[in-house]
Design an enzyme around this catalytic site. Structure first.
Site, PDB file in Angstrom:
ATOM      1  N   HIS A   1       0.833  -1.199   0.000  1.00 41.04           N
ATOM      2  CA  HIS A   1       0.000   0.000   0.000  1.00 41.04           C
ATOM      3  C   HIS A   1       0.872   1.256   0.000  1.00 41.04           C
ATOM      4  O   HIS A   1       2.040   1.223   0.404  1.00 41.04           O
ATOM      5  CB  HIS A   1      -0.935  -0.008   1.201  1.00 41.04           C
TER       6      HIS A   1
ATOM      7  N   GLU B   1       0.793   3.861   1.885  1.00 39.30           N
ATOM      8  CA  GLU B   1       1.234   4.225   3.231  1.00 39.30           C
ATOM      9  C   GLU B   1       2.437   3.371   3.652  1.00 39.30           C
ATOM     10  O   GLU B   1       3.388   3.874   4.242  1.00 39.30           O
ATOM     11  CB  GLU B   1       0.103   4.014   4.255  1.00 39.30           C
TER      12      GLU B   1
ATOM     13  N   CYS C   1      -6.188   1.197   5.427  1.00 36.91           N
ATOM     14  CA  CYS C   1      -6.796  -0.060   5.852  1.00 36.91           C
ATOM     15  C   CYS C   1      -6.289  -0.399   7.256  1.00 36.91           C
ATOM     16  O   CYS C   1      -5.443   0.303   7.820  1.00 36.91           O
ATOM     17  CB  CYS C   1      -6.428  -1.178   4.871  1.00 36.91           C
TER      18      CYS C   1
ATOM     19  N   CYS D   1      -2.361  -0.897   7.421  1.00 39.99           N
ATOM     20  CA  CYS D   1      -1.654   0.385   7.371  1.00 39.99           C
ATOM     21  C   CYS D   1      -1.910   1.212   8.628  1.00 39.99           C
ATOM     22  O   CYS D   1      -1.005   1.871   9.134  1.00 39.99           O
ATOM     23  CB  CYS D   1      -2.046   1.158   6.119  1.00 39.99           C
TER      24      CYS D   1
END
Length: 151
Positions: free
Chosen positions: A80, A82, A108, A111
């Site tokens: 991801h 992040e 999510c 993260c």
């Protein structure tokens, strides 16, 4: 004609939008920027690790398996945005504790847990994401999440 100067949140969110354009994910593009004291520390976008075939070449594992959005994040070839931003900061030796993460989409649960443990104090998002556990854990940890209006 007078030009409107963006405030800090608008400025850094535009950078996250620019990072989003680098995505190699064929399902959802996401960009992230980590900022501390109004200075950019790291950026990230979602995509596969270095040296791995992009999903546009190898196909989307999540689509192949019929995994719905917001579920079973581990079933993906990519990282991801992040995660990539946090990793970039670590690789460059930059402290992000006390910083702000700007992300085009709400983080999510995976993260969110990383953001909490990295010591990031504020997350600014543009789009929500269906992850109630992430929202609950952020609230419990005192992680401030602000939504920036799309303009």
């Amino acid at each position: 004609m007078e030009q409107k100067r963006p405030d800090w949140d608008e400025y850094f969110m535009e950078m996250a939008e620019l990072a989003r354009k680098r995505t190699t994910c064929i399902r959802r593009g996401v960009g992230a920027v980590i900022v501390k004291d109004n200075r950019v520390i790291a950026t990230g976008y979602n995509g596969v690790p270095k040296g791995i075939k992009h999903c546009s070449e190898a196909g989307c594992l999540r689509e192949q398996l019929g995994v719905p959005s917001g579920k079973m994040h581990e079933l993906c070839r990519g990282l991801h945005a992040e995660q990539n931003a946090i990793i970039q900061a670590a690789c460059m030796g930059h402290a992000i504790e006390g910083g702000t993460l700007y992300c085009t989409t709400q983080p999510c649960i995976i993260c969110t847990k990383m953001i909490i443990n990295a010591g990031i104090k504020r997350v600014v998002i543009k789009e929500s994401y269906p992850d109630e556990l992430a929202q609950k854990m952020a609230e419990e940890a005192g992680l401030k999440i602000d939504v920036i209006e799309s303009k």
